[in-house]
Write a protein that holds these residues in place. Structure first.
Motif, PDB file in Angstrom:
ATOM      1  N   ARG A  13       0.859  -1.247   0.049  1.00 59.12           N
ATOM      2  CA  ARG A  13      -0.053  -0.079   0.037  1.00 59.12           C
ATOM      3  C   ARG A  13       0.918   1.119   0.202  1.00 59.12           C
ATOM      4  NH1 ARG A  13      -4.587  -1.015   4.522  1.00 59.12           N
ATOM      5  NH2 ARG A  13      -5.290   0.913   3.666  1.00 59.12           N
ATOM      6  N   PHE A  15       1.447   5.727   0.106  1.00 59.06           N
ATOM      7  CA  PHE A  15       0.975   7.031   0.702  1.00 59.06           C
ATOM      8  C   PHE A  15       1.646   8.113   0.176  1.00 59.06           C
ATOM      9  CE2 PHE A  15      -0.212   3.513   3.087  1.00 59.06           C
ATOM     10  CZ  PHE A  15      -1.626   3.493   3.529  1.00 59.06           C
ATOM     11  N   GLU A 141       5.710   3.624   1.645  1.00 59.45           N
ATOM     12  CA  GLU A 141       5.010   2.392   1.101  1.00 59.45           C
ATOM     13  C   GLU A 141       5.240   1.427   2.249  1.00 59.45           C
ATOM     14  OE1 GLU A 141       6.864  -0.735  -2.267  1.00 59.45           O
ATOM     15  OE2 GLU A 141       6.048   1.082  -2.754  1.00 59.45           O
ATOM     16  N   VAL A 153      -1.670   3.427  10.129  1.00 54.05           N
ATOM     17  CA  VAL A 153      -1.057   4.566   8.919  1.00 54.05           C
ATOM     18  C   VAL A 153      -0.300   5.525   9.793  1.00 54.05           C
ATOM     19  CG1 VAL A 153      -1.718   6.093   7.079  1.00 54.05           C
ATOM     20  CG2 VAL A 153      -2.931   4.022   7.399  1.00 54.05           C
ATOM     21  N   CYS A 157       1.319  10.353   6.531  1.00 50.30           N
ATOM     22  CA  CYS A 157       0.768   9.955   5.438  1.00 50.30           C
ATOM     23  C   CYS A 157      -0.365  10.896   4.922  1.00 50.30           C
ATOM     24  CB  CYS A 157       0.438   8.565   5.350  1.00 50.30           C
ATOM     25  SG  CYS A 157       1.830   7.481   5.410  1.00 50.30           S
ATOM     26  N   GLU A 160      -4.026   8.049   0.811  1.00 47.87           N
ATOM     27  CA  GLU A 160      -3.603   6.768   0.280  1.00 47.87           C
ATOM     28  C   GLU A 160      -3.551   6.951  -1.355  1.00 47.87           C
ATOM     29  OE1 GLU A 160      -4.095   2.025   0.675  1.00 47.87           O
ATOM     30  OE2 GLU A 160      -5.262   3.416   2.038  1.00 47.87           O
ATOM     31  N   SER A 162      -2.875   3.907  -3.291  1.00 47.10           N
ATOM     32  CA  SER A 162      -2.616   2.534  -3.742  1.00 47.10           C
ATOM     33  C   SER A 162      -3.140   2.355  -4.923  1.00 47.10           C
ATOM     34  CB  SER A 162      -2.975   1.661  -2.475  1.00 47.10           C
ATOM     35  OG  SER A 162      -2.299   1.734  -1.426  1.00 47.10           O
ATOM     36  N   PHE A 195      -8.741   6.790   2.011  1.00 45.24           N
ATOM     37  CA  PHE A 195      -7.757   5.633   2.393  1.00 45.24           C
ATOM     38  C   PHE A 195      -8.620   4.366   1.895  1.00 45.24           C
ATOM     39  CE2 PHE A 195      -6.549   8.833   5.182  1.00 45.24           C
ATOM     40  CZ  PHE A 195      -5.351   8.750   5.162  1.00 45.24           C
ATOM     41  N   ASN A 202      -8.151   0.592   9.114  1.00 45.40           N
ATOM     42  CA  ASN A 202      -7.136   1.595   9.023  1.00 45.40           C
ATOM     43  C   ASN A 202      -7.292   2.194  10.359  1.00 45.40           C
ATOM     44  OD1 ASN A 202      -6.303   0.815   6.385  1.00 45.40           O
ATOM     45  ND2 ASN A 202      -8.144   2.144   5.783  1.00 45.40           N
TER      46      ASN A 202
END
Length: 207
Positions: A13, A15, A141, A153, A157, A160, A162, A195, A202
């Motif tokens: 994932r 960010f 990452e 997280v 960040c 996100e 991803s 996200f 999360n």
């Protein structure tokens, strides 16, 4: 890519980060990565990479950076497939670093970055500071040997990315970040952070 029982697949994932986080300085030996994209379309890509200890002067051309890596460099070649839900096919194999370096020299679609590795909570993270036409982009990452679920997280960040193809390295190779950075920052300010919510719960680290 991490070794796991899932073969040639990576689970990660990514960010967007506004500025280099202070924790990156805790890595005493960051890595310089210079990689060329020989092909990229519809999520599929072929990449050749040269990497090694980051030199003192990172503000140089890709050719100079390859030279700076010297004989200690590692060369790899990877074939990638489209990413779905934080999972992507990636078959990566080591190749002769001299050959890899010569390929990178001859390719126009090159991405250079300095990678810092840090351990945060339960996960190892990498923080990539992009160079050249992709500066001042910073991406954090996290990668695991299985889907990245129930993630803590880090506070640095911002959002996100991803599932945002604009932040894939192969896209950045053809469309450098500096050409659309201001437009993206305005977009982020207007729409706010996002996200992925299909990979468990999360939470912001420390909360």
């Amino acid at each position: 890519m991490q070794e796991s029982g899932h073969g040639d697949f990576e689970f990660e994932r990514k960010f967007f980060v506004h500025d280099m986080p202070e924790v990156a300085a805790s890595d005493p030996s960051p890595t310089m990565i210079v990689q060329a994209y020989l092909f990229a379309a519809d999520g599929y890509a072929v990449r050749v990479r040269v990497q090694g200890p980051a030199p003192t002067n990172c503000d140089a051309t890709p050719t100079d950076l390859v030279d700076a890596l010297g004989e200690s460099a590692l060369g790899t070649m990877a074939a990638k497939g489209p990413a779905v839900g934080g999972t992507r096919y990636e078959a990566e194999r080591e190749i002769d670093p001299l050959v890899a370096g010569q390929i990178v020299r001859r390719c126009e679609q090159v991405v250079a970055k300095v990678r810092y590795a840090v351990w945060l909570g339960e996960d190892g993270w990498v923080i990539d500071r992009f160079l050249g036409g992709n500066a001042p982009l910073v991406i954090a990452e996290v990668e695991r040997g299985a889907p990245v679920v129930n993630l803590a997280v880090p506070e640095f960040c911002a959002t996100e990315v991803s599932e945002d193809d604009r932040f894939r390295n192969e896209y950045l190779a053809f469309h450098p970040y500096d050409a659309w950075a201001e437009r993206y920052r305005r977009e982020l300010a207007l729409l706010g952070p996002k996200f992925v919510h299909t990979l468990g719960r999360n939470r912001i680290a420390g909360s």
